[in-house]
Design a protein around this motif. Structure first.
Motif, PDB file in Angstrom:
ATOM      1  N   ASP A  50       9.231  37.451  79.371  1.00  0.00           N
ATOM      2  CA  ASP A  50       8.723  36.284  78.655  1.00  0.00           C
ATOM      3  C   ASP A  50       7.320  36.601  78.159  1.00  0.00           C
ATOM      4  O   ASP A  50       6.508  37.133  78.914  1.00  0.00           O
ATOM      5  CB  ASP A  50       8.703  35.058  79.573  1.00  0.00           C
ATOM      6  CG  ASP A  50       8.595  33.755  78.796  1.00  0.00           C
ATOM      7  OD1 ASP A  50       7.654  33.620  77.976  1.00  0.00           O
ATOM      8  OD2 ASP A  50       9.444  32.882  79.013  1.00  0.00           O
ATOM      9  N   CYS A  68       5.436  33.408  82.942  1.00  0.00           N
ATOM     10  CA  CYS A  68       5.700  34.604  83.748  1.00  0.00           C
ATOM     11  C   CYS A  68       5.081  34.461  85.135  1.00  0.00           C
ATOM     12  O   CYS A  68       5.734  34.711  86.146  1.00  0.00           O
ATOM     13  CB  CYS A  68       5.167  35.839  83.037  1.00  0.00           C
ATOM     14  SG  CYS A  68       6.413  37.079  82.764  1.00  0.00           S
ATOM     15  N   ASP A 100      13.769  35.510  78.033  1.00  0.00           N
ATOM     16  CA  ASP A 100      13.390  34.629  76.933  1.00  0.00           C
ATOM     17  C   ASP A 100      14.001  35.230  75.663  1.00  0.00           C
ATOM     18  O   ASP A 100      14.085  36.450  75.535  1.00  0.00           O
ATOM     19  CB  ASP A 100      11.868  34.562  76.831  1.00  0.00           C
ATOM     20  CG  ASP A 100      11.368  33.542  75.821  1.00  0.00           C
ATOM     21  OD1 ASP A 100      12.167  32.700  75.358  1.00  0.00           O
ATOM     22  OD2 ASP A 100      10.168  33.586  75.496  1.00  0.00           O
ATOM     23  N   THR A 129      15.121  29.808  77.786  1.00  0.00           N
ATOM     24  CA  THR A 129      14.473  29.623  76.494  1.00  0.00           C
ATOM     25  C   THR A 129      14.122  28.167  76.235  1.00  0.00           C
ATOM     26  O   THR A 129      14.743  27.260  76.783  1.00  0.00           O
ATOM     27  CB  THR A 129      15.371  30.171  75.358  1.00  0.00           C
ATOM     28  OG1 THR A 129      14.679  30.107  74.122  1.00  0.00           O
ATOM     29  CG2 THR A 129      16.683  29.398  75.258  1.00  0.00           C
ATOM     30  N   LYS A 183      13.949  25.898  79.232  1.00  0.00           N
ATOM     31  CA  LYS A 183      12.664  25.964  79.928  1.00  0.00           C
ATOM     32  C   LYS A 183      12.251  24.613  80.509  1.00  0.00           C
ATOM     33  O   LYS A 183      11.538  24.577  81.507  1.00  0.00           O
ATOM     34  CB  LYS A 183      11.576  26.522  79.008  1.00  0.00           C
ATOM     35  CG  LYS A 183      11.735  28.013  78.807  1.00  0.00           C
ATOM     36  CD  LYS A 183      10.572  28.623  78.083  1.00  0.00           C
ATOM     37  CE  LYS A 183      10.754  30.131  78.009  1.00  0.00           C
ATOM     38  NZ  LYS A 183       9.697  30.787  77.253  1.00  0.00           N
TER      39      LYS A 183
END
Length: 122
Positions: A14, A20, A59, A87, A107
């Motif tokens: 990501d 992260c 991602d 994502t 996400k």
């Protein structure tokens, strides 16, 4: 803590350093060994040098080759690795990549959902 879980290795790809760090901290607290890379190119290099990865949290939109452009390469380099697409772009939910992945997580679902999926798949 479960010793088998301690041996499970996960790499997070990501480009958002905050995401992260959040995922790495949460996954390590849950007993996983983790690493972070910030783009698809770094991910491919990492997988070539680390053949024992159990899961990739990927991602889709990143610089220097995003998740979409490296998806098939991940499968060829590390065929046993579980691929979890993580994502913020919900438009990809019905894409061929999301259907080919082991799991699709938005996400907005956060760390709890990732841990739930990892417990199911590992």
């Amino acid at each position: 803590m479960d010793t088998l879980k301690n041996q499970k290795k996960i790499v997070v790809a990501d480009d958002n350093a905050n995401i992260c760090e959040l995922l790495q901290t949460g996954l390590e607290r849950a007993g996983y060994v983790t690493a972070c890379v910030e783009n698809g190119l770094e991910l491919i290099n990492y997988l070539k040098n680390n053949q024992d990865i159990d899961a990739v949290i990927l991602d889709l939109v990143m610089p220097e080759r995003g998740g979409i452009s490296v998806f098939e390469t991940i499968r060829s380099i590390s065929p046993a690795s579980i691929i979890i697409i993580y994502t913020g772009y919900t438009d990809y939910k019905n894409s061929v990549y999301c259907r080919a992945a082991d799991a699709f997580i938005e996400k907005t679902d956060g760390l709890a959902r990732i841990l739930e999926v990892l417990n199911e798949l590992l």
